[in-house]
Write a protein that holds these residues in place. Sequence first.
Motif, PDB file in Angstrom:
ATOM      1  N   GLU A 201      36.032  46.887 123.573  1.00 45.33           N
ATOM      2  CA  GLU A 201      35.915  48.046 123.780  1.00 45.33           C
ATOM      3  C   GLU A 201      36.860  48.619 122.096  1.00 45.33           C
ATOM      4  OE1 GLU A 201      35.199  50.890 126.603  1.00 45.33           O
ATOM      5  OE2 GLU A 201      34.402  49.527 128.123  1.00 45.33           O
ATOM      6  N   LYS A 202      36.347  49.513 121.192  1.00 50.12           N
ATOM      7  CA  LYS A 202      37.716  50.025 120.116  1.00 50.12           C
ATOM      8  C   LYS A 202      37.406  51.181 120.125  1.00 50.12           C
ATOM      9  CE  LYS A 202      40.188  49.343 116.557  1.00 50.12           C
ATOM     10  NZ  LYS A 202      40.974  48.212 116.370  1.00 50.12           N
ATOM     11  N   TYR A 203      39.160  51.877 120.301  1.00 50.43           N
ATOM     12  CA  TYR A 203      39.287  52.994 120.197  1.00 50.43           C
ATOM     13  C   TYR A 203      40.240  53.401 118.928  1.00 50.43           C
ATOM     14  CZ  TYR A 203      37.105  53.118 124.770  1.00 50.43           C
ATOM     15  OH  TYR A 203      35.720  53.459 125.594  1.00 50.43           O
ATOM     16  N   PRO A 302      39.372  51.996 129.057  1.00 44.98           N
ATOM     17  CA  PRO A 302      38.316  51.052 130.099  1.00 44.98           C
ATOM     18  C   PRO A 302      38.938  51.094 131.453  1.00 44.98           C
ATOM     19  CG  PRO A 302      38.600  50.113 128.083  1.00 44.98           C
ATOM     20  CD  PRO A 302      39.306  50.878 127.951  1.00 44.98           C
ATOM     21  N   ARG A 425      34.513  55.623 122.490  1.00 41.48           N
ATOM     22  CA  ARG A 425      34.686  54.777 121.737  1.00 41.48           C
ATOM     23  C   ARG A 425      34.449  54.838 120.168  1.00 41.48           C
ATOM     24  NH1 ARG A 425      31.232  49.977 125.333  1.00 41.48           N
ATOM     25  NH2 ARG A 425      31.818  49.036 123.490  1.00 41.48           N
ATOM     26  N   ASP A 427      33.125  51.650 118.553  1.00 40.67           N
ATOM     27  CA  ASP A 427      32.152  50.080 118.688  1.00 40.67           C
ATOM     28  C   ASP A 427      30.881  50.613 119.762  1.00 40.67           C
ATOM     29  OD1 ASP A 427      33.691  49.856 120.568  1.00 40.67           O
ATOM     30  OD2 ASP A 427      34.118  48.150 119.948  1.00 40.67           O
ATOM     31  N   ALA A 428      30.669  51.755 119.885  1.00 43.04           N
ATOM     32  CA  ALA A 428      29.996  52.253 120.475  1.00 43.04           C
ATOM     33  C   ALA A 428      28.236  51.716 120.024  1.00 43.04           C
ATOM     34  CB  ALA A 428      29.918  53.036 121.223  1.00 43.04           C
TER      35      ALA A 428
END
Length: 432
Positions: A201-203, A302, A425, A427-428
Amino acid sequence: MKKTFVTLVLAMACAVLSAQTFDVRERVMDNLQLARGCNYMLDFDVPAPQKAPRGYESFYISHYGRHGARYYWGENLYLDLRKVLSAAAEGNRLTERGRRLWEQFDAAYDDLYIHATELSSKGWEQHREIARRMYSSYPAIFKNNPRIFAASSPVGRCQMSMASFCLSLKEQDPKLDVMESASREFYPSIIPFDDRNPFPEKYEDYPFAWSEPQWSADLGTGSVDYQAIALRVFTDLDFLSGLRPLPLVVSDLWNLSINTPCSDVEMDFDGLFTPDEMYFFFARDCAGFYYDCGRNRYQYIPMLRDYLSRAEAAVEKGEPAVDLRFGHDGILMAFVILTDMDHFGHRLERADQIPVYCPLYRIPMGANLQMVFYHPKGGKSGEVLLQVLLNGEEVELPFPAFDGSFYRWSDFKTHYEALIAAHPRLDADTEN
């Protein structure tokens, strides 16, 4: 009047910061073992935490443990030092102190090299002791047939730490049912910001108030004379030309000196570094760690989400349970920064604040974070409470406590769910 008040407040804040900065330097100077930072060995001699409020008993533990003491994390340290020290020995370029270092290093080289990255016997024993203490501290959990689940990073030293811990629990009570796993399924809760995580996941990155620190200037530690340090080992430095840059040689010597005590090898490093030089490298290491872990703190959402969901399930069931995770120092550091436990996540305005709020010796070999949940005895209704311990010491959370070091689970959940919601996120999948 208003201007005078603001000036006074700013002066008090600066005075507090100056005192804190002085205190951390003074603490390291009083115990130079702390300068080893994340290579410091977990200290078991800490005050007992506050007892649970009357009428409460423990029922759930959520844990993250850094692997125990290990050899250096990469074999290149040993290879590079052997290349430099052997060249110096062959060219008769070692001081008396340097010859002693080379003789000890050469005798231990095979052991150091073959065990690079691996858990040492000291690290194995650390997790045995942590498990023994956990078992004896929470009889309400361990005497009532708890569900115990353990998951590990794919790295061998973490898996061996998990094995040591779980075997130690079984030694306390052979009837305990302990499930262990190293499945990739659990990587988001153990190594979320890692290329091996199959569910990345990207934040957003955390915005610092400064660019990457210039070590001596920004950290306020003064400069360090690399040549003076090297000349305690070598009679001249000309032979290093084309072999290895001087700053890297000195850093290699520093890393060897702070990590070897974690291994099963005995070497003498007395006289290689002065106390001021040790503090310089300690502050530099703290800043390097913080620049990475602090900037990437939101990538560990996460992991926080997993803590919340597993705790929610345990609270709903109300039955004895233990969730154990085994991973790494950078992950644990990033997590306490993300959650602002004990002010690790404090908004820093200058790089020289890093060793104050994020001293690496608080994430030592064998570091562990334990969230211990309590509910009213006898099935009575009432608030669920929790106490957070970092290396056995009580931790302050960034919202009001219920009683001393005990916090309401409802407040904990509300606070950290809001944190997660505030950082969605990047990249959601918007179509889902």
